[in-house]
Scaffold this motif. Structure first.
Motif, PDB file in Angstrom:
ATOM      1  N   GLY A 101      -6.872   2.934 -11.043  1.00 38.41           N
ATOM      2  CA  GLY A 101      -6.841   1.764 -10.174  1.00 38.41           C
ATOM      3  C   GLY A 101      -5.917   0.722 -10.735  1.00 38.41           C
ATOM      4  N   GLY A 102      -5.895  -0.440 -10.071  1.00 38.84           N
ATOM      5  CA  GLY A 102      -5.020  -1.497 -10.549  1.00 38.84           C
ATOM      6  C   GLY A 102      -4.862  -2.601  -9.534  1.00 38.84           C
ATOM      7  N   ASP A 103      -3.784  -3.337  -9.690  1.00 41.23           N
ATOM      8  CA  ASP A 103      -3.462  -4.390  -8.744  1.00 41.23           C
ATOM      9  C   ASP A 103      -1.945  -4.510  -8.702  1.00 41.23           C
ATOM     10  N   THR A 104      -1.403  -4.813  -7.536  1.00 45.09           N
ATOM     11  CA  THR A 104       0.049  -4.923  -7.393  1.00 45.09           C
ATOM     12  C   THR A 104       0.371  -6.215  -6.675  1.00 45.09           C
TER      13      THR A 104
ATOM     14  N   ILE B 273       1.920   1.737  -3.657  1.00 41.29           N
ATOM     15  CA  ILE B 273       0.868   2.349  -4.489  1.00 41.29           C
ATOM     16  C   ILE B 273       0.788   3.850  -4.191  1.00 41.29           C
TER      17      ILE B 273
ATOM     18  N   GLY C 256      -8.217   3.699  -4.591  1.00 43.35           N
ATOM     19  CA  GLY C 256      -8.412   3.674  -3.146  1.00 43.35           C
ATOM     20  C   GLY C 256      -9.635   2.902  -2.683  1.00 43.35           C
ATOM     21  N   ASP C 257     -10.623   2.742  -3.543  1.00 47.39           N
ATOM     22  CA  ASP C 257     -11.782   1.951  -3.121  1.00 47.39           C
ATOM     23  C   ASP C 257     -11.731   0.604  -3.827  1.00 47.39           C
ATOM     24  N   ASP C 258     -12.756  -0.221  -3.619  1.00 46.95           N
ATOM     25  CA  ASP C 258     -12.755  -1.546  -4.244  1.00 46.95           C
ATOM     26  C   ASP C 258     -12.939  -1.444  -5.751  1.00 46.95           C
TER      27      ASP C 258
ATOM     28  N   PHE D  68       0.826  -1.216   0.000  1.00 45.71           N
ATOM     29  CA  PHE D  68       0.000   0.000   0.000  1.00 45.71           C
ATOM     30  C   PHE D  68       0.852   1.254   0.000  1.00 45.71           C
TER      31      PHE D  68
HETATM   32  P1  ADP Z   1      -8.488  -5.039  -3.528  1.00 47.74           P
HETATM   33  O1  ADP Z   1      -7.712  -6.020  -2.699  1.00 47.74           O
HETATM   34  O2  ADP Z   1      -9.791  -4.626  -2.930  1.00 47.74           O
HETATM   35  O3  ADP Z   1      -8.592  -5.456  -4.962  1.00 47.74           O
HETATM   36  P2  ADP Z   1      -6.058  -3.630  -3.553  1.00 47.74           P
HETATM   37  O4  ADP Z   1      -5.609  -3.733  -2.158  1.00 47.74           O
HETATM   38  O5  ADP Z   1      -5.503  -4.567  -4.555  1.00 47.74           O
HETATM   39  O6  ADP Z   1      -7.632  -3.680  -3.531  1.00 47.74           O
HETATM   40  O7  ADP Z   1      -5.786  -2.155  -4.082  1.00 47.74           O
HETATM   41  C1  ADP Z   1      -6.115  -1.020  -3.287  1.00 47.74           C
HETATM   42  C2  ADP Z   1      -6.404   0.140  -4.199  1.00 47.74           C
HETATM   43  O8  ADP Z   1      -5.245   0.491  -4.901  1.00 47.74           O
HETATM   44  C3  ADP Z   1      -7.479  -0.155  -5.230  1.00 47.74           C
HETATM   45  O9  ADP Z   1      -8.246   1.017  -5.429  1.00 47.74           O
HETATM   46  C4  ADP Z   1      -6.675  -0.471  -6.482  1.00 47.74           C
HETATM   47  O10 ADP Z   1      -7.418  -0.145  -7.641  1.00 47.74           O
HETATM   48  C5  ADP Z   1      -5.468   0.411  -6.291  1.00 47.74           C
HETATM   49  N1  ADP Z   1      -4.241  -0.123  -6.914  1.00 47.74           N
HETATM   50  C6  ADP Z   1      -3.620  -1.294  -6.635  1.00 47.74           C
HETATM   51  N2  ADP Z   1      -2.490  -1.433  -7.364  1.00 47.74           N
HETATM   52  C7  ADP Z   1      -2.409  -0.325  -8.153  1.00 47.74           C
HETATM   53  C8  ADP Z   1      -1.482   0.110  -9.138  1.00 47.74           C
HETATM   54  N3  ADP Z   1      -0.406  -0.586  -9.501  1.00 47.74           N
HETATM   55  N4  ADP Z   1      -1.735   1.293  -9.729  1.00 47.74           N
HETATM   56  C9  ADP Z   1      -2.812   2.013  -9.396  1.00 47.74           C
HETATM   57  N5  ADP Z   1      -3.713   1.673  -8.477  1.00 47.74           N
HETATM   58  C10 ADP Z   1      -3.517   0.498  -7.858  1.00 47.74           C
END
Ligand code: ADP
Ligand code: MG
Length: 338
Positions: free
Chosen positions: A121-124, A7, A29-31, A4
């Motif tokens: 948004g995204g995922d890491t 990000i 930041g949100d789901d 976190f």
């Molecule tokens: P969740 O577990 O609910 O899918 P995450 O913990 O993966 O949420 O992500 C938290 C927030 O950060 C979400 O709003 C997600 O879209 C954003 N996010 C995650 N990785 C990235 C990234 N690489 N770039 C931009 N936003 C990201």
């Protein structure tokens, strides 16, 4: 640095939230993010993945990689005549290396800002380096009709055009692999085309209502043009004497011919132009009655375009020499599973 923190540090920019002309109602930041399409528009959506060792060398400059990851996606929007709105980023990283992340996010977000395209948004996750971006764009919906440029609209008699230059990215790749010897100046020039492609967004927008079909050239001209022919159920002929000039066109209207074309055989130049790949130019068709409008669109978007052939009612893609004689097609485009 945790997930976190990463990000927040490299991808979240709350200071920009107030500046956007916001179709993004909720961002990072949100789901879910919330994107509010404007009335009278359609969303254009495209997704592209970049995998280490497949799409880029492991030692590539991270800033260039950030640029390219978004550029290849914006190129798909350009091919549809869509205006970029926003994108998501799914990122797998072997480790959280601050220098790498700073460079990558700098390149990525600079191009995003240039096109007013917001990261929403995204995922890491930890894993082998892999970058997957989904872009969202906007096309007008007028009188019950989409203004999007599709592959399926080419008609017999239409002209075929290509923007900018073709083959330089592949030339750089061959130079970096050592399969061809390039002067330092040529390598530096062509490497920019490989690592920092310019998505033809402005041209795509300017061609709305003018082009009958379009595609972006990512796997090689002949292969990508074949997709247009199949979708439009038409054939085409291309004049090689004209197409070969695409190897040395500069990317903009300032076009003159670069010296490096003299370093390469004609056969090699044709191979690069017809089947090089990684160009991210637009190949498009338009009725011959609209040549003036195509020229105006090119000028308005400061992108040079070259007319290389014509659509016909046949089923084949024919290559013609200067005398109008058919030349056998021996060029294959890139295919991950071929
Ligand atoms: P969740 O577990 O609910 O899918 P995450 O913990 O993966 O949420 O992500 C938290 C927030 O950060 C979400 O709003 C997600 O879209 C954003 N996010 C995650 N990785 C990235 C990234 N690489 N770039 C931009 N936003 C990201
Ligand atoms: Mg998640």
């Amino acid at each position: 640095m945790g997930e976190f923190e990463l990000i927040k540090r490299y991808f979240l920019r709350p200071e920009r939230a107030g500046q956007r002309d916001s179709l993004v109602a909720v961002g990072i930041g949100d789901d879910c993010a919330l994107l509010q399409p404007r009335p009278g528009t359609q969303l254009a959506i495209s997704c592209d993945m970049l995998v280490e060792g497949r799409h880029f060398f492991s030692d590539v400059d991270p800033e260039s990689l950030g640029h390219k990851a978004l550029a290849v996606n914006l190129s798909d929007l350009a091919a549809c005549g869509a205006k970029p709105l926003a994108f998501t980023l799914a990122l797998a990283l072997p480790s959280a290396d601050p220098a790498w992340l700073a460079g990558f996010s700098r390149g990525l977000l600079a191009l995003a800002d240039l096109h007013g395209c917001e990261l929403l948004g995204g995922d890491t996750t930890q894993g082998p380096l892999n970058i997957c971006i989904t872009v969202f764009g906007e096309v007008p919906w007028v009188n019950g009709q989409s203004q999007a440029l599709l592959r399926s609209g080419a008609k017999p008699g239409d002209d075929i055009y290509v923007s900018g230059s073709l083959g330089q990215a592949r030339l750089a790749l061959d130079g970096l692999r050592g399969s061809i010897k390039l002067s330092p100046k040529t390598l530096a020039h062509t490497r920019l085309r490989l690592e920092r492609p310019t998505p033809r967004v402005a041209l795509g927008l300017a061609l709305r209502g003018i082009a009958s079909a379009a595609i972006d050239v990512s796997d090689g001209l002949l292969g990508d043009l074949s997709h247009v022919l199949t979708a439009s159920k038409v054939g085409a002929s291309i004049t090689l004497e004209v197409a070969i000039k695409l190897i040395s066109n500069y990317a903009t209207t300032t076009g003159t011919y670069e010296v490096f074309s003299s370093q390469l055989t004609k056969k090699c130049q044709l191979g690069l132009v017809l089947a090089g790949g990684d160009d991210y130019e637009l190949a498009f068709t338009a009725p011959a009655s609209r040549r003036g409008q195509v020229e105006a669109a090119a000028k308005q978007s400061q992108t040079c375009v070259t007319r290389i052939g014509q659509i016909d009612a046949g089923q084949a893609l024919r290559l013609l020499d200067a005398q109008g004689q058919s030349v056998p097609n021996t060029w294959a485009s890139f295919d991950h599973f071929a």
